[in-house]
Design a protein around this motif. Structure first.
Motif, short mmCIF file in Angstrom:
data_model
loop_
_atom_site.label_atom_id
_atom_site.label_comp_id
_atom_site.label_asym_id
_atom_site.label_seq_id
_atom_site.Cartn_x
_atom_site.Cartn_y
_atom_site.Cartn_z
N LYS A 80 5.56 11.43 5.67
CA LYS A 80 5.01 10.36 4.84
C LYS A 80 5.30 9.04 5.54
O LYS A 80 6.46 8.71 5.77
N VAL A 81 4.25 8.31 5.91
CA VAL A 81 4.45 7.05 6.64
C VAL A 81 3.56 5.96 6.06
O VAL A 81 2.65 6.24 5.27
N PRO A 131 0.58 3.40 5.75
CA PRO A 131 -0.79 3.66 6.18
C PRO A 131 -1.20 2.92 7.46
O PRO A 131 -1.90 3.48 8.31
N GLN A 132 -0.75 1.66 7.60
CA GLN A 132 -1.13 0.89 8.80
C GLN A 132 -0.54 1.54 10.05
O GLN A 132 -1.23 1.73 11.05
N PHE A 133 0.74 1.90 9.96
CA PHE A 133 1.41 2.54 11.09
C PHE A 133 0.76 3.88 11.40
O PHE A 133 0.51 4.21 12.57
N ALA A 134 0.46 4.63 10.35
CA ALA A 134 -0.15 5.95 10.55
C ALA A 134 -1.49 5.82 11.26
O ALA A 134 -1.76 6.55 12.22
N TYR A 135 -2.29 4.86 10.81
CA TYR A 135 -3.64 4.73 11.39
C TYR A 135 -3.56 4.25 12.83
O TYR A 135 -4.19 4.83 13.72
N ASN A 136 -2.79 3.19 13.07
CA ASN A 136 -2.79 2.58 14.41
C ASN A 136 -1.99 3.38 15.42
O ASN A 136 -2.40 3.51 16.57
N SER A 137 -0.84 3.90 15.02
CA SER A 137 0.08 4.48 15.99
C SER A 137 0.06 6.00 16.03
O SER A 137 0.54 6.59 17.00
N GLN A 159 0.84 -1.20 0.00
CA GLN A 159 0.00 0.00 0.00
C GLN A 159 0.87 1.25 0.00
O GLN A 159 1.95 1.26 0.58
N GLU A 160 0.36 2.27 -0.63
CA GLU A 160 1.13 3.51 -0.73
C GLU A 160 1.15 4.26 0.59
O GLU A 160 0.19 4.22 1.36
N ASP A 161 2.27 4.94 0.83
CA ASP A 161 2.39 5.73 2.07
C ASP A 161 1.42 6.91 2.04
O ASP A 161 1.08 7.41 0.98
N ILE A 162 1.02 7.34 3.26
CA ILE A 162 0.12 8.49 3.31
C ILE A 162 0.78 9.63 4.09
O ILE A 162 1.69 9.42 4.89
N ASP A 163 0.27 10.83 3.83
CA ASP A 163 0.77 12.03 4.49
C ASP A 163 -0.03 12.29 5.76
O ASP A 163 -1.26 12.22 5.73
N VAL A 164 0.67 12.58 6.85
CA VAL A 164 -0.01 13.01 8.07
C VAL A 164 0.74 14.22 8.64
O VAL A 164 1.92 14.42 8.36
N ILE A 165 0.03 14.99 9.45
CA ILE A 165 0.65 16.14 10.11
C ILE A 165 0.70 15.83 11.60
O ILE A 165 -0.32 15.50 12.21
N LEU A 166 1.89 15.92 12.17
CA LEU A 166 2.04 15.61 13.60
C LEU A 166 1.48 16.74 14.45
O LEU A 166 1.64 17.92 14.13
#
Lengths: 266, 283
Positions: free
Chosen positions: A93-94, A96-102, A71-78
């Protein structure tokens, strides 16, 4: 199968924004089995219902199993400083699984949607809110404060401890530390002095000219002559010892001790 | 117009079977529920398990013959467990595999890969532990949040009663102005700014009837009607009728009577004798 489709879709699209509001979803997402009929069904007449499906129309070929696809990485803002990732307001850019869960569920980050980008624009520019010089600063501090550095000095020739000695010791245990980042205690340590053997002192390492961390060191003597060499004590960091000067005691007590996990002494 | 006329001529003399909303309790259901039902059951969902061909016609590569494109969706199965989970448009596919040219076809089921995860609704300010698929999480990410995903996706794609019920709850919460953030009016206004665009598509009545299964909706309307009616015991009804008749006959005794039973001018002890199971019983 969908007899009233034209009628219903028309009524919905005209009355609601449900089907029109697809601007955010740029492309179709498929994370499942994608199949294809091996034998396509017969064409039906315009306006009439599709023809009845026969058994052969249920024979499918697997086109793609998207569950196993990367799956492609997604952008998030800390929204806060996250160890190893970045400061608050930073866009990263992280996976998606890590971004959603963590990150997203615990509230450490938000989605990089246009509204949030606008909202967190000022946070990053505002330098006061920046807590650490780099995302890896905190992990480095943690690692360095945990180790016991073995500083090996000459047993035969006189010396005064200099930053480059400590730098070499750091390099031998796998840390590249520049000379100017190392600050020695004010009171000079000179040798060779067998009274200082296996005694502790500390050095201060400056990370990115900002964060300071004290590192526990232990002095050892070494000779080129094999007979004069002091035998090596395994797990020397587990044995209790004294500081070289009593002034060091205060700082050394604040540092955590290195613990070897896998040693079974019995 | 012409096509309408043709259609109606075709329908002449054809027996029209009664639909779900033409008979029984279904006929009583309001227009708001029918609209939801159409969006849920009678709209074509997004193609998840096959790639539809685009365009109206395609040409045969070899002969150049033009053939119309007709995308016939794969029949999908939804087990009853899916109503308590969020599958994000995925389904079970029953079919066959043809593993070798010379072998008989083999029955095969393609199941979605399910896992338990957590979703967070900003409007309800709640975390839900639910069983989801990877696709659900991806859709949530692509829509920038669970609330956006639920509110934006039509009922035909949400499919499960859990998702539809959550959608109703979120819509009701938005309509009420987010009472879960009572103490924080700043967040309330932020949420209103963020999500109130979705409220435009529904009337209050439609939100009230959103996301019920047909059986649930029938039970709901039945209950509502029962609550609306006041139950009157037959004996009071018949008594009032009798007194009316007597008055019509201008009987003197009846003229002094009131229509309501409790205000009757009769002797209470006499009445008590007539009612056998009254609570107070004098000896």
């Amino acid at each position: 199968m969908w007899k009233t489709v034209p009628f219903v879709t028309k009524s919905i699209s005209s009355s609601s924004i449900l089907l029109a509001a697809s601007s955010l979803i740029q492309q179709q997402i498929r994370t499942t089995y994608i199949l294809k009929r091996k034998f396509p069904p017969q064409l039906h007449k315009k306006g009439s219902p599709p023809k009845k499906l026969r058994s052969r129309h249920y024979i499918y070929d697997l086109v793609e199993d998207t569950n196993t696809k990367k799956q492609e990485d997604i952008d998030v803002i800390l929204t806060t400083f996250v160890e190893g990732l970045g400061n608050s307001g930073e866009k990263i850019k992280v996976k998606p699984q890590f971004a959603y869960n963590s990150l997203l569920l615990p509230g450490l980050a938000v989605y990089a949607c246009p509204e949030n980008l606008e909202k967190y624009k000022d946070t990053l520019c505002n330098k006061e809110s920046v807590e650490y010089s780099s995302p890896n600063a905190l992990p480095t501090i943690k690692t360095l404060s945990r180790i016991t550095l073995s500083v090996v000095m000459n047993k035969d020739h006189p010396w005064v401890l200099k930053p480059w000695h400590v730098k070499t010791s750091f390099r031998k245990s796998g840390y590249v530390v520049p000379d100017d980042a190392i600050t020695l205690p004010e009171k000079p340590i000179t040798g060779p002095d067998m009274g200082l053997e296996n005694k502790e002192f500390y050095v201060t390492v400056t990370i990115n000219n900002k964060e300071k961390v004290n590192v526990r060191c232990r002095l050892h003597h070494w000779s080129t002559d094999i007979i004069d060499r002091i035998p090596y004590t395994p797990y020397f960091w587990e044995e209790d010892t004294e500081p070289i000067y009593p002034e060091f005691k205060e700082v050394l007590e604040t540092l955590p001790k290195k613990v070897t996990k896998s040693v079974n002494k019995n | 117009m012409a096509s309408n006329a043709v259609q109606s001529v075709k329908k002449l003399g054809v027996f029209e079977r009664k639909g779900l909303f033409d008979k029984g309790v279904g006929a009583l259901l309001p227009e708001a529920y029918k609209k939801f039902y159409k969006e849920w059951k009678l709209t074509e969902p997004t193609a998840v398990h096959y790639i539809p061909e685009v365009g109206k016609w395609k040409r045969d590569d070899l002969t150049g013959e033009a053939v119309p494109i007709q995308n016939i969706p794969l029949p999908l199965l939804y087990p009853k467990e899916h109503n308590r989970q969020l599958w994000g448009g995925e389904a079970v596919i029953q079919g066959f595999q043809l593993r070798d040219k010379h072998r008989r076809r083999v029955p095969h089921f393609w199941f979605p890969v399910l896992k338990r995860s957590v979703v967070y609704s900003e409007v309800l300010n709640k975390f839900f532990s639910v069983i989801v698929t990877d696709r659900t999480i991806q859709l949530i990410n692509a829509n920038y949040g669970f609330d956006h995903y639920i509110l934006k996706t039509p009922a035909c794609d949400l499919k499960s009663l859990l998702a539809l019920g959550l959608k109703r709850k979120i819509l009701k919460e938005l309509e009420a102005g987010c009472p879960s953030y009572k103490d924080d009016p700043v967040i309330q206004s932020q949420l209103a700014e963020k999500y109130n665009k979705y409220l435009e598509a529904y009337t209050s009545d439609e939100i009230d009837w959103y996301g019920f299964s047909f059986t649930e909706a029938c039970n709901r309307i039945k209950k509502q009607m029962e609550e609306g009616q006041q139950k009157i015991a037959f004996k009071h009804m018949y008594r009032a009728e009798l007194i009316d008749k007597l008055r019509a006959a201008k009987l003197e005794e009846a003229m002094g009577q009131s229509l309501k039973s409790n205000e009757s001018g009769l002797d209470p002890t006499w009445l008590r004798k007539m009612i056998p199971f009254s609570k107070k019983k004098e000896t």
